[in-house]
Design a protein around this motif. Structure first.
Motif, PDB file in Angstrom:
ATOM      1  N   GLY A   1     -28.295  -4.602  45.512  1.00  0.00           N
ATOM      2  CA  GLY A   1     -29.374  -3.948  46.245  1.00  0.00           C
ATOM      3  C   GLY A   1     -28.947  -2.785  47.099  1.00  0.00           C
ATOM      4  N   SER A   2     -27.673  -2.379  46.996  1.00  0.00           N
ATOM      5  CA  SER A   2     -27.164  -1.278  47.804  1.00  0.00           C
ATOM      6  C   SER A   2     -26.156  -0.477  46.997  1.00  0.00           C
ATOM      7  CB  SER A   2     -26.490  -1.816  49.063  1.00  0.00           C
ATOM      8  OG  SER A   2     -25.759  -0.795  49.730  1.00  0.00           O
ATOM      9  N   ALA A   3     -26.103   0.819  47.259  1.00  0.00           N
ATOM     10  CA  ALA A   3     -25.099   1.652  46.599  1.00  0.00           C
ATOM     11  C   ALA A   3     -23.685   1.292  47.042  1.00  0.00           C
ATOM     12  CB  ALA A   3     -25.371   3.127  46.911  1.00  0.00           C
ATOM     13  N   LEU A   4     -23.560   0.574  48.145  1.00  0.00           N
ATOM     14  CA  LEU A   4     -22.230   0.194  48.624  1.00  0.00           C
ATOM     15  C   LEU A   4     -21.706  -1.067  47.957  1.00  0.00           C
ATOM     16  CD1 LEU A   4     -22.356   0.948  52.460  1.00  0.00           C
ATOM     17  CD2 LEU A   4     -22.009   2.494  50.515  1.00  0.00           C
ATOM     18  N   THR A   5     -22.598  -1.842  47.334  1.00  0.00           N
ATOM     19  CA  THR A   5     -22.177  -3.099  46.712  1.00  0.00           C
ATOM     20  C   THR A   5     -22.498  -3.169  45.220  1.00  0.00           C
ATOM     21  OG1 THR A   5     -24.275  -4.144  47.351  1.00  0.00           O
ATOM     22  CG2 THR A   5     -22.395  -4.426  48.846  1.00  0.00           C
TER      23      THR A   5
ATOM     24  N   VAL B   1     -23.908   6.571  45.036  1.00  0.00           N
ATOM     25  CA  VAL B   1     -23.936   6.966  46.444  1.00  0.00           C
ATOM     26  C   VAL B   1     -24.512   8.375  46.511  1.00  0.00           C
ATOM     27  CG1 VAL B   1     -22.523   7.550  48.465  1.00  0.00           C
ATOM     28  CG2 VAL B   1     -21.962   5.530  47.085  1.00  0.00           C
ATOM     29  N   PRO B   2     -25.588   8.600  47.261  1.00  0.00           N
ATOM     30  CA  PRO B   2     -26.189   9.941  47.309  1.00  0.00           C
ATOM     31  C   PRO B   2     -25.263  10.948  47.986  1.00  0.00           C
ATOM     32  CG  PRO B   2     -27.251   8.480  48.898  1.00  0.00           C
ATOM     33  CD  PRO B   2     -26.337   7.623  48.085  1.00  0.00           C
ATOM     34  N   GLU B   3     -25.244  12.133  47.438  1.00  0.00           N
ATOM     35  CA  GLU B   3     -24.423  13.202  48.011  1.00  0.00           C
ATOM     36  C   GLU B   3     -25.295  14.316  48.567  1.00  0.00           C
ATOM     37  OE1 GLU B   3     -21.525  14.314  45.070  1.00  0.00           O
ATOM     38  OE2 GLU B   3     -20.365  12.466  45.376  1.00  0.00           O
ATOM     39  N   GLU B   4     -26.549  13.987  48.816  1.00  0.00           N
ATOM     40  CA  GLU B   4     -27.446  14.917  49.479  1.00  0.00           C
ATOM     41  C   GLU B   4     -28.232  14.127  50.522  1.00  0.00           C
ATOM     42  OE1 GLU B   4     -29.310  12.589  46.640  1.00  0.00           O
ATOM     43  OE2 GLU B   4     -27.848  14.150  46.127  1.00  0.00           O
ATOM     44  N   GLU B   5     -28.778  14.827  51.503  1.00  0.00           N
ATOM     45  CA  GLU B   5     -29.519  14.147  52.555  1.00  0.00           C
ATOM     46  C   GLU B   5     -30.772  13.508  51.964  1.00  0.00           C
ATOM     47  OE1 GLU B   5     -30.057  15.932  56.371  1.00  0.00           O
ATOM     48  OE2 GLU B   5     -28.438  17.378  56.021  1.00  0.00           O
ATOM     49  N   THR B   6     -31.074  12.289  52.410  1.00  0.00           N
ATOM     50  CA  THR B   6     -32.249  11.574  51.923  1.00  0.00           C
ATOM     51  C   THR B   6     -33.164  11.229  53.090  1.00  0.00           C
ATOM     52  OG1 THR B   6     -31.074   9.463  52.101  1.00  0.00           O
ATOM     53  CG2 THR B   6     -30.989  10.586  49.979  1.00  0.00           C
ATOM     54  N   GLN B   7     -34.403  10.922  52.775  1.00  0.00           N
ATOM     55  CA  GLN B   7     -35.383  10.547  53.793  1.00  0.00           C
ATOM     56  C   GLN B   7     -35.563   9.031  53.805  1.00  0.00           C
ATOM     57  OE1 GLN B   7     -36.737  12.886  55.918  1.00  0.00           O
ATOM     58  NE2 GLN B   7     -35.338  14.278  54.858  1.00  0.00           N
ATOM     59  N   GLY B   8     -35.932   8.489  54.975  1.00  0.00           N
ATOM     60  CA  GLY B   8     -36.186   7.065  55.082  1.00  0.00           C
ATOM     61  C   GLY B   8     -34.903   6.250  55.056  1.00  0.00           C
ATOM     62  N   ILE B   9     -35.031   4.981  54.688  1.00  0.00           N
ATOM     63  CA  ILE B   9     -33.871   4.095  54.636  1.00  0.00           C
ATOM     64  C   ILE B   9     -33.102   4.381  53.346  1.00  0.00           C
ATOM     65  CG2 ILE B   9     -33.097   1.688  54.554  1.00  0.00           C
ATOM     66  CD1 ILE B   9     -35.661   0.970  56.113  1.00  0.00           C
ATOM     67  N   PRO B  10     -31.841   4.786  53.438  1.00  0.00           N
ATOM     68  CA  PRO B  10     -31.104   5.207  52.243  1.00  0.00           C
ATOM     69  C   PRO B  10     -30.634   4.034  51.390  1.00  0.00           C
ATOM     70  CG  PRO B  10     -29.692   5.340  54.174  1.00  0.00           C
ATOM     71  CD  PRO B  10     -31.061   4.954  54.678  1.00  0.00           C
ATOM     72  N   VAL B  11     -30.223   4.346  50.149  1.00  0.00           N
ATOM     73  CA  VAL B  11     -29.756   3.305  49.233  1.00  0.00           C
ATOM     74  C   VAL B  11     -28.399   2.741  49.648  1.00  0.00           C
ATOM     75  CG1 VAL B  11     -31.060   4.142  47.258  1.00  0.00           C
ATOM     76  CG2 VAL B  11     -28.734   4.999  47.647  1.00  0.00           C
ATOM     77  N   THR B  12     -27.762   3.350  50.653  1.00  0.00           N
ATOM     78  CA  THR B  12     -26.503   2.804  51.167  1.00  0.00           C
ATOM     79  C   THR B  12     -26.731   1.675  52.183  1.00  0.00           C
ATOM     80  OG1 THR B  12     -26.476   4.636  52.748  1.00  0.00           O
ATOM     81  CG2 THR B  12     -25.099   4.852  50.770  1.00  0.00           C
ATOM     82  N   TYR B  13     -27.994   1.439  52.534  1.00  0.00           N
ATOM     83  CA  TYR B  13     -28.320   0.273  53.375  1.00  0.00           C
ATOM     84  C   TYR B  13     -27.994  -0.999  52.591  1.00  0.00           C
ATOM     85  CZ  TYR B  13     -31.361  -3.457  55.128  1.00  0.00           C
ATOM     86  OH  TYR B  13     -31.851  -4.666  55.556  1.00  0.00           O
ATOM     87  N   VAL B  14     -27.232  -1.907  53.227  1.00  0.00           N
ATOM     88  CA  VAL B  14     -26.889  -3.191  52.606  1.00  0.00           C
ATOM     89  C   VAL B  14     -27.806  -4.254  53.191  1.00  0.00           C
ATOM     90  CG1 VAL B  14     -25.081  -4.902  52.207  1.00  0.00           C
ATOM     91  CG2 VAL B  14     -24.478  -2.468  52.350  1.00  0.00           C
ATOM     92  N   PRO B  15     -28.658  -4.880  52.371  1.00  0.00           N
ATOM     93  CA  PRO B  15     -29.638  -5.834  52.894  1.00  0.00           C
ATOM     94  C   PRO B  15     -29.020  -6.917  53.777  1.00  0.00           C
ATOM     95  CG  PRO B  15     -30.122  -5.346  50.602  1.00  0.00           C
ATOM     96  CD  PRO B  15     -28.814  -4.689  50.908  1.00  0.00           C
ATOM     97  N   ALA B  16     -29.530  -6.987  55.002  1.00  0.00           N
ATOM     98  CA  ALA B  16     -29.165  -8.022  55.984  1.00  0.00           C
ATOM     99  C   ALA B  16     -27.698  -7.998  56.405  1.00  0.00           C
ATOM    100  CB  ALA B  16     -29.523  -9.417  55.460  1.00  0.00           C
TER     101      ALA B  16
END
Length: 225
Positions: A73-77, A83-98
């Motif tokens: 559920g995250s680009a980190l896991t 992993v996005p290499e441009e600025e994104t809006q809202g909660i990014p995909v690098t957020y790791v759930p909980a």
């Protein structure tokens, strides 16, 4: 340093948590540092966490194994999510759930075992990339829960979650760390650092870090690939 004044410090090997460790140490805490091998793609941070813990004089450094990559559920896991290499809006995909809830719960357990009433974490509401578990409201709610859910809290040993970076920008954080003798060349912040800890220079974390050194008016010691 007062060995009776113990604190658990969440240390990721990055810029923010390293600064928090230096701050806790400067306040006289005996620092017990805690890191997590949670299935993250940027594993060089674990080596960095060990380096900074040693450099800043921790009492003990513990690495807890979790496989948050099992839920993904995250680009980190999840290596299938870029992993996005441009600025994104809202909660990014690098957020790791909980993630912070899981990490702080384990820190809370270790604090009880150690008889420590203080936990330090490097969350920040200014340069926090949109993560909901880095906000002051979240920290206040977790602290309230911690004092309800633990023997220490029930027996009157109030547990406190310290967030000394909460209202600071990256430049201010770096300046504070330099005043405390932090060597930022030991740290790794990149979301997709290579095995040697070299940074991509493109991800959100790299952009915030680079701008922080600009704002602090000091040279960036980061190694890039």
């Amino acid at each position: 340093m007062n060995s009776d004044k113990r604190a658990v410090i969440l240390v990721s090997g990055g810029l923010d948590s390293t600064t928090v460790l230096a701050m806790a140490r400067a306040q006289g805490y005996a620092c017990y540092t805690l890191s997590f091998d949670y299935g993250q793609r940027h594993r060089a941070e674990l080596l960095a966490a060990d380096r900074v813990s040693t450099a800043l004089g921790d009492v003990e450094h513990k690495v807890v194994n979790l496989n948050l990559d099992a839920i993904g559920g995250s680009a980190l896991t999840d290596t299938d999510i870029d992993v996005p290499e441009e600025e994104t809006q809202g909660i990014p995909v690098t957020y790791v759930p909980a993630r912070n809830t899981v990490f702080m719960s384990i820190a809370l357990g270790w604090a009880e075992v150690l008889g420590a009433q203080d936990i330090f974490i490097g969350v920040n509401a200014v340069d926090y990339s949109g993560y909901p578990d880095c906000r002051p409201e979240y920290i206040a709610a977790f602290e309230a829960m911690a004092n309800l859910a633990t023997r220490a809290g029930v027996e009157g040993q109030k547990l406190t979650i310290h967030t000394p970076l909460m209202e600071l920008g990256k430049g201010d954080i770096i300046a504070a760390g330099l005043d405390l003798g932090v060597d930022y060349s030991l740290t790794v912040s990149c979301y997709q650092a290579d095995a040697d800890g070299r940074a991509c220079g493109k991800c959100d974390s790299c952009r915030l870090r680079r701008q922080g050194f600009v704002d602090a008016g000091v040279a960036d010691p980061t190694r890039y690939y």
